[in-house]
Write an enzyme that holds these catalytic residues in place. Sequence first.
Site, PDB file in Angstrom:
ATOM      1  N   HIS A  57       4.428  -4.423  10.845  1.00 28.58           N
ATOM      2  CA  HIS A  57       4.867  -3.781  12.094  1.00 28.58           C
ATOM      3  C   HIS A  57       5.015  -4.779  13.239  1.00 28.58           C
ATOM      4  O   HIS A  57       4.314  -5.795  13.278  1.00 28.58           O
ATOM      5  CB  HIS A  57       3.855  -2.708  12.536  1.00 28.58           C
TER       6      HIS A  57
ATOM      7  N   HIS B  61      -7.586  -0.714   5.538  1.00 30.36           N
ATOM      8  CA  HIS B  61      -6.539   0.187   6.044  1.00 30.36           C
ATOM      9  C   HIS B  61      -6.366   1.323   5.029  1.00 30.36           C
ATOM     10  O   HIS B  61      -6.374   2.502   5.381  1.00 30.36           O
ATOM     11  CB  HIS B  61      -5.258  -0.610   6.237  1.00 30.36           C
TER      12      HIS B  61
ATOM     13  N   ASP C   6       5.717   4.991   5.133  1.00 29.87           N
ATOM     14  CA  ASP C   6       6.580   4.064   5.873  1.00 29.87           C
ATOM     15  C   ASP C   6       6.656   2.691   5.201  1.00 29.87           C
ATOM     16  O   ASP C   6       7.338   1.788   5.703  1.00 29.87           O
ATOM     17  CB  ASP C   6       6.140   3.940   7.344  1.00 29.87           C
ATOM     18  N   HIS C   7       5.986   2.538   4.063  1.00 30.84           N
ATOM     19  CA  HIS C   7       6.072   1.290   3.292  1.00 30.84           C
ATOM     20  C   HIS C   7       6.708   1.492   1.915  1.00 30.84           C
ATOM     21  O   HIS C   7       7.183   0.537   1.314  1.00 30.84           O
ATOM     22  CB  HIS C   7       4.683   0.657   3.144  1.00 30.84           C
TER      23      HIS C   7
ATOM     24  N   HIS D 248       0.844  -1.204   0.000  1.00 26.22           N
ATOM     25  CA  HIS D 248       0.000   0.000   0.000  1.00 26.22           C
ATOM     26  C   HIS D 248       0.869   1.239   0.000  1.00 26.22           C
ATOM     27  O   HIS D 248       2.093   1.144   0.130  1.00 26.22           O
ATOM     28  CB  HIS D 248      -1.009  -0.020   1.154  1.00 26.22           C
TER      29      HIS D 248
ATOM     30  N   ASP E 201      -0.265  -3.686   6.274  1.00 35.50           N
ATOM     31  CA  ASP E 201      -0.919  -3.188   7.493  1.00 35.50           C
ATOM     32  C   ASP E 201      -2.380  -3.616   7.568  1.00 35.50           C
ATOM     33  O   ASP E 201      -3.203  -2.942   8.202  1.00 35.50           O
ATOM     34  CB  ASP E 201      -0.837  -1.653   7.547  1.00 35.50           C
TER      35      ASP E 201
ATOM     36  N   HIS F 173       1.374   3.960   1.910  1.00 41.60           N
ATOM     37  CA  HIS F 173       1.848   4.782   3.035  1.00 41.60           C
ATOM     38  C   HIS F 173       3.371   4.966   2.995  1.00 41.60           C
ATOM     39  O   HIS F 173       4.104   4.027   2.680  1.00 41.60           O
ATOM     40  CB  HIS F 173       1.409   4.153   4.367  1.00 41.60           C
TER      41      HIS F 173
HETATM   42 ZN   LIG Z   1      -0.114   1.743   6.444  1.00 42.74          ZN
END
Ligand SMILES: [Zn+2]
Length: 264
Positions: A175, A120, A66-67, A62, A137, A64
Amino acid sequence: MANLTIPINVRHVRAFTDNYIWLIESPAAPERLVAVDPGDAAPVLEELRRSGASLAAILLTHHHPDHIGGVAGLLEHGAVPVIGPDDARIALRTRTVRDAERCNLADLGLTFDILAVPGHTLSHIAFCGHDALFSGDTLFSAGCGRMFEGTAPQMNASLDRLRALPPQTRLFCGHEYTAANLRFALAVEPDNESALEHLAVVERLRSSGLPSLPSRLGLELRINPFLRCDDPQIIAAACAHVGAKLDGPAAVFGALRAWKDNFK
Ligand SMILES: [Zn+2]
Protein backbone atom coordinates in the site's frame (compact mmCIF):
# COMPACT_ATOMS: atom_id res chain seq x y z
CA MET A 1 19.52 -22.28 -11.02
CA ALA A 2 18.45 -18.66 -10.88
CA ASN A 3 20.83 -16.34 -9.13
CA LEU A 4 19.27 -14.54 -6.17
CA THR A 5 21.65 -11.61 -6.58
CA ILE A 6 20.66 -10.70 -10.16
CA PRO A 7 18.79 -7.38 -9.88
CA ILE A 8 15.25 -7.24 -11.16
CA ASN A 9 13.12 -4.56 -12.77
CA VAL A 10 9.79 -4.13 -11.09
CA ARG A 11 6.87 -2.19 -12.55
CA HIS A 12 3.78 -1.19 -10.64
CA VAL A 13 0.11 -0.71 -11.32
CA ARG A 14 -2.34 0.80 -8.88
CA ALA A 15 -5.53 -0.82 -7.65
CA PHE A 16 -8.39 0.48 -5.51
CA THR A 17 -7.44 3.60 -3.56
CA ASP A 18 -3.90 2.84 -2.41
CA ASN A 19 -2.89 -0.72 -3.34
CA TYR A 20 0.13 -1.48 -5.50
CA ILE A 21 0.32 -4.56 -7.66
CA TRP A 22 3.98 -5.20 -8.41
CA LEU A 23 4.93 -6.66 -11.78
CA ILE A 24 8.36 -8.28 -11.78
CA GLU A 25 10.10 -8.52 -15.15
CA SER A 26 11.73 -11.87 -15.68
CA PRO A 27 15.51 -11.37 -15.99
CA ALA A 28 15.45 -14.19 -18.54
CA ALA A 29 12.66 -12.61 -20.62
CA PRO A 30 11.56 -9.06 -19.65
CA GLU A 31 8.28 -9.35 -21.54
CA ARG A 32 7.22 -12.06 -19.09
CA LEU A 33 5.86 -10.62 -15.85
CA VAL A 34 5.19 -12.02 -12.39
CA ALA A 35 2.34 -10.26 -10.59
CA VAL A 36 2.55 -9.85 -6.83
CA ASP A 37 -0.76 -9.61 -4.94
CA PRO A 38 -3.09 -8.78 -7.84
CA GLY A 39 -6.14 -7.59 -5.94
CA ASP A 40 -7.74 -6.50 -9.20
CA ALA A 41 -7.24 -8.05 -12.65
CA ALA A 42 -8.16 -4.98 -14.71
CA PRO A 43 -5.07 -2.79 -14.16
CA VAL A 44 -2.76 -5.79 -14.69
CA LEU A 45 -4.51 -6.75 -17.94
CA GLU A 46 -4.31 -3.13 -19.05
CA GLU A 47 -0.54 -3.06 -18.44
CA LEU A 48 -0.10 -6.37 -20.27
CA ARG A 49 -2.02 -4.96 -23.24
CA ARG A 50 -0.19 -1.65 -23.15
CA SER A 51 3.27 -3.18 -23.05
CA GLY A 52 2.73 -6.38 -25.03
CA ALA A 53 3.96 -8.41 -22.07
CA SER A 54 2.50 -11.66 -20.83
CA LEU A 55 1.76 -12.93 -17.35
CA ALA A 56 4.04 -15.78 -16.27
CA ALA A 57 3.16 -16.35 -12.60
CA ILE A 58 1.34 -14.88 -9.61
CA LEU A 59 2.81 -14.54 -6.12
CA LEU A 60 0.51 -14.01 -3.14
CA THR A 61 1.57 -12.83 0.31
CA HIS A 62 -1.75 -13.29 2.12
CA HIS A 63 -5.42 -14.01 1.63
CA HIS A 64 -7.04 -10.56 1.87
CA PRO A 65 -9.34 -9.76 -1.07
CA ASP A 66 -7.44 -6.61 -2.03
CA HIS A 67 -4.41 -8.85 -2.63
CA ILE A 68 -5.96 -11.92 -4.29
CA GLY A 69 -9.23 -10.61 -5.79
CA GLY A 70 -7.84 -10.37 -9.32
CA VAL A 71 -6.44 -13.89 -9.53
CA ALA A 72 -9.56 -15.49 -11.05
CA GLY A 73 -9.84 -12.75 -13.69
CA LEU A 74 -6.17 -13.13 -14.64
CA LEU A 75 -6.44 -16.91 -14.94
CA GLU A 76 -9.29 -16.48 -17.43
CA HIS A 77 -6.63 -15.23 -19.85
CA GLY A 78 -4.39 -18.25 -19.41
CA ALA A 79 -3.23 -20.65 -16.72
CA VAL A 80 -0.12 -19.58 -14.78
CA PRO A 81 1.29 -20.84 -11.47
CA VAL A 82 -0.34 -19.20 -8.45
CA ILE A 83 2.12 -19.38 -5.59
CA GLY A 84 1.10 -18.55 -2.04
CA PRO A 85 1.00 -19.60 1.60
CA ASP A 86 -0.75 -22.63 3.03
CA ASP A 87 -4.18 -21.12 3.63
CA ALA A 88 -7.54 -22.56 2.57
CA ARG A 89 -8.79 -19.01 2.03
CA ILE A 90 -6.58 -18.82 -1.09
CA ALA A 91 -8.63 -21.23 -3.20
CA LEU A 92 -6.91 -20.65 -6.55
CA ARG A 93 -3.39 -21.37 -5.30
CA THR A 94 -1.62 -23.99 -7.42
CA ARG A 95 1.61 -24.15 -5.41
CA THR A 96 2.09 -23.77 -1.68
CA VAL A 97 5.30 -22.30 -0.30
CA ARG A 98 6.41 -22.45 3.31
CA ASP A 99 8.85 -20.73 5.60
CA ALA A 100 12.54 -21.17 4.77
CA GLU A 101 11.67 -22.68 1.41
CA ARG A 102 13.34 -21.38 -1.73
CA CYS A 103 10.79 -20.67 -4.44
CA ASN A 104 12.51 -21.22 -7.74
CA LEU A 105 10.92 -20.01 -10.97
CA ALA A 106 13.73 -21.43 -13.03
CA ASP A 107 12.36 -20.64 -16.48
CA LEU A 108 12.00 -16.98 -15.47
CA GLY A 109 15.40 -16.66 -13.81
CA LEU A 110 13.77 -15.78 -10.50
CA THR A 111 14.31 -17.23 -7.04
CA PHE A 112 12.75 -16.06 -3.80
CA ASP A 113 13.33 -17.10 -0.24
CA ILE A 114 10.06 -17.50 1.65
CA LEU A 115 9.75 -15.96 5.08
CA ALA A 116 6.74 -16.68 7.28
CA VAL A 117 5.76 -13.32 8.80
CA PRO A 118 2.59 -13.85 10.86
CA GLY A 119 0.84 -10.93 12.50
CA HIS A 120 -1.28 -9.05 9.94
CA THR A 121 -2.69 -12.50 9.13
CA LEU A 122 -1.50 -15.81 10.52
CA SER A 123 -0.38 -17.31 7.20
CA HIS A 124 1.23 -14.16 5.78
CA ILE A 125 4.50 -14.74 3.93
CA ALA A 126 7.10 -12.47 2.34
CA PHE A 127 9.10 -13.12 -0.83
CA CYS A 128 12.75 -12.09 -0.69
CA GLY A 129 15.30 -12.28 -3.47
CA HIS A 130 17.30 -10.27 -6.01
CA ASP A 131 17.78 -7.53 -3.38
CA ALA A 132 14.02 -7.07 -3.22
CA LEU A 133 11.47 -7.78 -0.51
CA PHE A 134 7.77 -8.18 -1.30
CA SER A 135 6.33 -7.68 2.14
CA GLY A 136 2.58 -7.52 1.47
CA ASP A 137 0.88 -5.88 4.43
CA THR A 138 3.48 -6.85 7.04
CA LEU A 139 6.11 -4.13 6.58
CA PHE A 140 5.19 -0.80 5.01
CA SER A 141 7.50 2.10 4.39
CA ALA A 142 7.72 3.88 7.77
CA GLY A 143 5.06 1.61 9.23
CA CYS A 144 3.59 -1.87 9.43
CA GLY A 145 0.26 -3.60 8.89
CA ARG A 146 -2.49 -3.86 11.44
CA MET A 147 -2.63 -7.01 13.52
CA PHE A 148 -5.81 -8.68 12.33
CA GLU A 149 -4.99 -12.24 13.32
CA GLY A 150 -1.66 -12.36 15.10
CA THR A 151 -0.29 -11.16 18.41
CA ALA A 152 2.21 -8.40 19.18
CA PRO A 153 5.02 -10.90 19.93
CA GLN A 154 4.33 -12.68 16.62
CA MET A 155 4.28 -9.52 14.54
CA ASN A 156 7.31 -8.09 16.30
CA ALA A 157 9.21 -11.31 15.62
CA SER A 158 8.15 -11.12 11.96
CA LEU A 159 9.47 -7.57 11.67
CA ASP A 160 12.69 -8.69 13.40
CA ARG A 161 13.21 -11.17 10.59
CA LEU A 162 12.68 -8.50 7.93
CA ARG A 163 14.94 -5.91 9.54
CA ALA A 164 17.76 -8.47 9.51
CA LEU A 165 17.79 -8.51 5.70
CA PRO A 166 20.59 -6.62 3.91
CA PRO A 167 20.16 -2.80 4.10
CA GLN A 168 20.27 -2.40 0.32
CA THR A 169 17.13 -4.56 0.00
CA ARG A 170 14.40 -2.69 -1.87
CA LEU A 171 11.06 -2.75 -0.10
CA PHE A 172 7.97 -3.35 -2.23
CA CYS A 173 4.93 -3.31 0.05
CA GLY A 174 1.22 -3.54 -0.62
CA HIS A 175 0.00 0.00 0.00
CA GLU A 176 0.87 3.67 -0.45
CA TYR A 177 0.72 4.62 3.23
CA THR A 178 4.15 6.21 3.51
CA ALA A 179 3.23 9.86 4.14
CA ALA A 180 0.68 9.03 6.86
CA ASN A 181 3.12 6.55 8.38
CA LEU A 182 5.84 9.19 8.49
CA ARG A 183 3.51 11.61 10.27
CA PHE A 184 2.99 8.96 12.93
CA ALA A 185 6.73 8.19 13.04
CA LEU A 186 7.33 11.88 13.71
CA ALA A 187 4.75 11.87 16.51
CA VAL A 188 6.80 9.09 18.09
CA GLU A 189 10.17 10.71 17.31
CA PRO A 190 9.67 14.44 16.57
CA ASP A 191 13.43 14.98 16.16
CA ASN A 192 14.07 12.16 13.70
CA GLU A 193 15.91 14.05 10.95
CA SER A 194 15.76 11.11 8.53
CA ALA A 195 11.98 10.89 8.89
CA LEU A 196 11.60 14.66 8.44
CA GLU A 197 13.76 14.65 5.32
CA HIS A 198 12.03 11.61 3.91
CA LEU A 199 8.57 13.10 4.47
CA ALA A 200 9.57 16.06 2.29
CA VAL A 201 10.79 13.64 -0.42
CA VAL A 202 7.61 11.58 -0.23
CA GLU A 203 5.34 14.64 -0.36
CA ARG A 204 7.15 15.78 -3.50
CA LEU A 205 6.81 12.38 -5.14
CA ARG A 206 3.15 12.06 -4.20
CA SER A 207 2.24 15.53 -5.41
CA SER A 208 3.74 14.54 -8.78
CA GLY A 209 1.62 11.40 -8.79
CA LEU A 210 4.63 9.12 -8.24
CA PRO A 211 4.82 6.24 -5.77
CA SER A 212 6.94 6.60 -2.64
CA LEU A 213 8.10 3.03 -3.22
CA PRO A 214 10.25 1.08 -3.37
CA SER A 215 11.98 2.10 -0.19
CA ARG A 216 15.21 0.54 1.08
CA LEU A 217 15.60 -1.41 4.27
CA GLY A 218 18.57 0.71 5.35
CA LEU A 219 16.33 3.80 5.24
CA GLU A 220 13.50 1.96 6.98
CA LEU A 221 15.81 1.16 9.89
CA ARG A 222 16.11 4.92 10.45
CA ILE A 223 12.55 6.09 9.78
CA ASN A 224 10.31 3.18 10.78
CA PRO A 225 9.61 3.10 14.54
CA PHE A 226 8.15 -0.41 14.31
CA LEU A 227 11.60 -1.74 13.32
CA ARG A 228 13.25 -0.23 16.41
CA CYS A 229 11.19 -1.46 19.35
CA ASP A 230 14.48 -2.08 21.17
CA ASP A 231 15.70 1.51 20.65
CA PRO A 232 15.78 3.53 23.92
CA GLN A 233 14.14 6.54 22.24
CA ILE A 234 11.25 4.48 20.86
CA ILE A 235 10.86 2.66 24.18
CA ALA A 236 10.73 5.99 26.03
CA ALA A 237 8.12 7.41 23.62
CA ALA A 238 5.91 4.30 23.86
CA CYS A 239 6.16 4.24 27.67
CA ALA A 240 5.31 7.94 27.86
CA HIS A 241 2.32 7.42 25.57
CA VAL A 242 0.82 4.60 27.66
CA GLY A 243 2.00 6.07 30.98
CA ALA A 244 3.56 2.82 32.11
CA LYS A 245 6.76 0.84 31.89
CA LEU A 246 6.76 -1.59 28.97
CA ASP A 247 8.62 -4.83 29.39
CA GLY A 248 10.50 -5.84 26.26
CA PRO A 249 10.31 -5.11 22.52
CA ALA A 250 7.04 -7.02 21.93
CA ALA A 251 5.26 -4.91 24.56
CA VAL A 252 6.74 -1.75 23.02
CA PHE A 253 5.59 -2.95 19.60
CA GLY A 254 2.08 -3.63 20.91
CA ALA A 255 1.88 -0.15 22.44
CA LEU A 256 3.11 1.50 19.23
CA ARG A 257 0.67 -0.49 17.09
CA ALA A 258 -2.27 0.46 19.33
CA TRP A 259 -1.10 4.10 19.31
CA LYS A 260 -1.01 4.09 15.50
CA ASP A 261 -4.43 2.38 15.28
CA ASN A 262 -5.93 5.45 16.95
CA PHE A 263 -3.65 8.07 15.39
CA LYS A 264 -5.32 10.74 13.32
ZN1 LIG B 1 -4.01 -7.34 4.15
